[in-house]
Design a protein around this motif. Sequence first.
Motif, PDB file in Angstrom:
ATOM      1  N   LEU A 239       0.839  -1.200   0.000  1.00 10.44           N
ATOM      2  CA  LEU A 239       0.000   0.000   0.000  1.00 10.44           C
ATOM      3  C   LEU A 239       0.872   1.249   0.000  1.00 10.44           C
ATOM      4  CD1 LEU A 239      -2.747   1.448   0.286  1.00 10.44           C
ATOM      5  CD2 LEU A 239      -2.511   1.188   2.773  1.00 10.44           C
ATOM      6  N   ALA A 240       1.905   1.250   0.848  1.00  3.75           N
ATOM      7  CA  ALA A 240       2.801   2.406   0.911  1.00  3.75           C
ATOM      8  C   ALA A 240       3.504   2.618  -0.434  1.00  3.75           C
ATOM      9  CB  ALA A 240       3.823   2.208   2.028  1.00  3.75           C
ATOM     10  N   LEU A 241       3.958   1.547  -1.065  1.00  2.00           N
ATOM     11  CA  LEU A 241       4.616   1.662  -2.371  1.00  2.00           C
ATOM     12  C   LEU A 241       3.655   2.192  -3.431  1.00  2.00           C
ATOM     13  CD1 LEU A 241       6.678  -1.651  -2.410  1.00  2.00           C
ATOM     14  CD2 LEU A 241       7.620   0.678  -2.414  1.00  2.00           C
ATOM     15  N   ALA A 242       2.401   1.730  -3.393  1.00  2.00           N
ATOM     16  CA  ALA A 242       1.411   2.202  -4.360  1.00  2.00           C
ATOM     17  C   ALA A 242       1.196   3.699  -4.235  1.00  2.00           C
ATOM     18  CB  ALA A 242       0.096   1.446  -4.165  1.00  2.00           C
ATOM     19  N   PHE A 243       1.174   4.195  -3.002  1.00  2.00           N
ATOM     20  CA  PHE A 243       0.962   5.631  -2.808  1.00  2.00           C
ATOM     21  C   PHE A 243       2.195   6.431  -3.178  1.00  2.00           C
ATOM     22  CE2 PHE A 243      -3.152   5.089  -1.160  1.00  2.00           C
ATOM     23  CZ  PHE A 243      -3.727   6.349  -1.059  1.00  2.00           C
ATOM     24  N   ARG A 244       3.373   5.889  -2.922  1.00  2.00           N
ATOM     25  CA  ARG A 244       4.579   6.626  -3.285  1.00  2.00           C
ATOM     26  C   ARG A 244       4.765   6.688  -4.801  1.00  2.00           C
ATOM     27  NH1 ARG A 244      10.445   4.231  -2.075  1.00  2.00           N
ATOM     28  NH2 ARG A 244       9.797   2.995  -3.900  1.00  2.00           N
ATOM     29  N   ASN A 245       4.423   5.616  -5.484  1.00  2.00           N
ATOM     30  CA  ASN A 245       4.694   5.539  -6.925  1.00  2.00           C
ATOM     31  C   ASN A 245       3.550   6.054  -7.791  1.00  2.00           C
ATOM     32  OD1 ASN A 245       7.135   4.315  -6.251  1.00  2.00           O
ATOM     33  ND2 ASN A 245       6.265   2.253  -6.349  1.00  2.00           N
ATOM     34  N   GLU A 246       2.331   6.090  -7.236  1.00  2.00           N
ATOM     35  CA  GLU A 246       1.179   6.508  -8.034  1.00  2.00           C
ATOM     36  C   GLU A 246       1.196   8.030  -8.230  1.00  2.00           C
ATOM     37  OE1 GLU A 246      -1.368   6.678 -10.510  1.00  2.00           O
ATOM     38  OE2 GLU A 246      -1.183   4.624  -9.720  1.00  2.00           O
ATOM     39  N   LYS A 247       1.098   8.462  -9.477  1.00  2.00           N
ATOM     40  CA  LYS A 247       1.199   9.890  -9.794  1.00  2.00           C
ATOM     41  C   LYS A 247      -0.163  10.573  -9.912  1.00  2.00           C
ATOM     42  CE  LYS A 247       5.631   9.330 -10.070  1.00  2.00           C
ATOM     43  NZ  LYS A 247       6.487   9.767  -8.926  1.00  2.00           N
ATOM     44  N   THR A 248      -1.220   9.819 -10.070  1.00  2.00           N
ATOM     45  CA  THR A 248      -2.527  10.433 -10.286  1.00  2.00           C
ATOM     46  C   THR A 248      -3.415  10.251  -9.056  1.00  2.00           C
ATOM     47  OG1 THR A 248      -3.589   8.442 -11.209  1.00  2.00           O
ATOM     48  CG2 THR A 248      -2.336   9.858 -12.725  1.00  2.00           C
ATOM     49  N   ARG A 249      -4.344  11.175  -8.873  1.00  2.00           N
ATOM     50  CA  ARG A 249      -5.293  11.080  -7.762  1.00  2.00           C
ATOM     51  C   ARG A 249      -6.208   9.867  -7.929  1.00  2.00           C
ATOM     52  NH1 ARG A 249      -3.225  14.132  -3.764  1.00  2.00           N
ATOM     53  NH2 ARG A 249      -2.906  16.296  -4.412  1.00  2.00           N
ATOM     54  N   SER A 250      -6.633   9.631  -9.152  1.00  2.00           N
ATOM     55  CA  SER A 250      -7.501   8.487  -9.401  1.00  2.00           C
ATOM     56  C   SER A 250      -6.788   7.185  -9.051  1.00  2.00           C
ATOM     57  CB  SER A 250      -7.950   8.453 -10.864  1.00  2.00           C
ATOM     58  OG  SER A 250      -8.796   9.543 -11.159  1.00  2.00           O
ATOM     59  N   GLY A 251      -5.521   7.118  -9.366  1.00  2.00           N
ATOM     60  CA  GLY A 251      -4.744   5.931  -9.041  1.00  2.00           C
ATOM     61  C   GLY A 251      -4.609   5.729  -7.544  1.00  2.00           C
ATOM     62  N   GLN A 252      -4.466   6.836  -6.803  1.00  2.00           N
ATOM     63  CA  GLN A 252      -4.385   6.733  -5.350  1.00  2.00           C
ATOM     64  C   GLN A 252      -5.704   6.230  -4.760  1.00  2.00           C
ATOM     65  OE1 GLN A 252      -3.191  10.679  -4.201  1.00  2.00           O
ATOM     66  NE2 GLN A 252      -1.006  10.234  -4.435  1.00  2.00           N
ATOM     67  N   VAL A 253      -6.810   6.741  -5.298  1.00  2.00           N
ATOM     68  CA  VAL A 253      -8.117   6.274  -4.834  1.00  2.00           C
ATOM     69  C   VAL A 253      -8.250   4.776  -5.089  1.00  2.00           C
ATOM     70  CG1 VAL A 253     -10.603   6.400  -5.229  1.00  2.00           C
ATOM     71  CG2 VAL A 253      -9.254   8.507  -5.077  1.00  2.00           C
ATOM     72  N   GLN A 254      -7.863   4.338  -6.265  1.00  2.00           N
ATOM     73  CA  GLN A 254      -7.974   2.920  -6.591  1.00  2.00           C
ATOM     74  C   GLN A 254      -7.064   2.070  -5.704  1.00  2.00           C
ATOM     75  OE1 GLN A 254      -8.389   1.954 -10.993  1.00  2.00           O
ATOM     76  NE2 GLN A 254      -7.832   4.133 -11.149  1.00  2.00           N
ATOM     77  N   ALA A 255      -5.876   2.592  -5.384  1.00  2.00           N
ATOM     78  CA  ALA A 255      -4.964   1.853  -4.507  1.00  2.00           C
ATOM     79  C   ALA A 255      -5.576   1.684  -3.121  1.00  2.00           C
ATOM     80  CB  ALA A 255      -3.624   2.580  -4.416  1.00  2.00           C
ATOM     81  N   LEU A 256      -6.229   2.726  -2.629  1.00  2.00           N
ATOM     82  CA  LEU A 256      -6.866   2.664  -1.316  1.00  2.00           C
ATOM     83  C   LEU A 256      -8.033   1.674  -1.328  1.00  2.00           C
ATOM     84  CD1 LEU A 256      -7.035   3.798   1.571  1.00  2.00           C
ATOM     85  CD2 LEU A 256      -8.519   5.604   0.681  1.00  2.00           C
ATOM     86  N   VAL A 257      -8.853   1.743  -2.369  1.00  2.00           N
ATOM     87  CA  VAL A 257     -10.004   0.839  -2.468  1.00  2.00           C
ATOM     88  C   VAL A 257      -9.535  -0.606  -2.614  1.00  2.00           C
ATOM     89  CG1 VAL A 257     -12.019   0.219  -3.850  1.00  2.00           C
ATOM     90  CG2 VAL A 257     -11.496   2.633  -3.410  1.00  2.00           C
TER      91      VAL A 257
END
Length: 330
Positions: A239-257
Amino acid sequence: MSDDQFRRYRQIGMYGAYRTLLRRLPGLTLGDGWTPSDTTLALARYVHDSLPPSASVTTAEFDSGVKWGFWRDNEDRFWVEKAWREWERVGRTTLLPTPDGDASKLPLPERSLLEPQLFPSGSARRFVAQALATARSATNHAALCDALASSPLLQKAIGVHELETLPAFIRLADSGMAAMRELWKRINGDPKDQSPLIATLAGSKVLQKALDGMREQADAWLQTPGRSRFARERDVTPLALAFRNEKTRSGQVQALVHHHSTHGGGLRWFRQKGTRIEPLLPDTGLAASDYRIRLWQLGRLAAQCGVADMKLALSAATDADGLDAEQEAA
């Protein structure tokens, strides 16, 4: 109880709590996790002897005085109408569970029996209580975790490696819960659109603030020494890696979900369905709390048993880390 509840009866409700105590506290049984020890029998005698006669039931009464055939399928009525005729008055004594906010000392006879079992000398639980009590400058739950991580006695009792990741993990978990709550608000913000587009949700400035906070804590987690030894590292680090590497807000939302759908315990709040987020629960208006290890509950027990003055620790344990306040201000 339903059939499913009955099958799980040994693990739920008051009986499950009772069995957990007997298994986890060796001094309450003869070592088999079941047979009451002298301490447990003394506690039972103390409770029984403290009850008014109309609220106690003797062995003789059970053996010969109760016509169970008459009360079959109505055993609850037996207790309320016959065995505990003054149960309302008894409920105002200190013998039954106290209100959630009450951390006053238990009566001395009860305290003297419980304190050696719950907080034995040299135990990790006692060291935790002492560390919390001496953390005078801590103003929130995360700061209390900092105090635990730096406690020499606790480090010696359970190991430095068990504690060094605690502060970073707690802050990442709390930032995640803050983002979850904000996402839930956005999902339920439009009663006409119960499955909003991810792109629409990601456009919320308040949610973006929460996601920024989560990314900041994700970076801190990835820089934490010893995180590879954390028990749930395989769940947390992706989860931490997804948030560090994700550049878009939509991608962050999807990582959280995705993390919530994969690792969330209990009921799932929502799920991704194509380009939308679909709620799985009705909106009750109740907000989920921050992630918490049970410091408030342990501090309350320590206060009730007279282990230490826990007033400041209890106050700090109920305070958030300011994330919600920052988001509201934004």
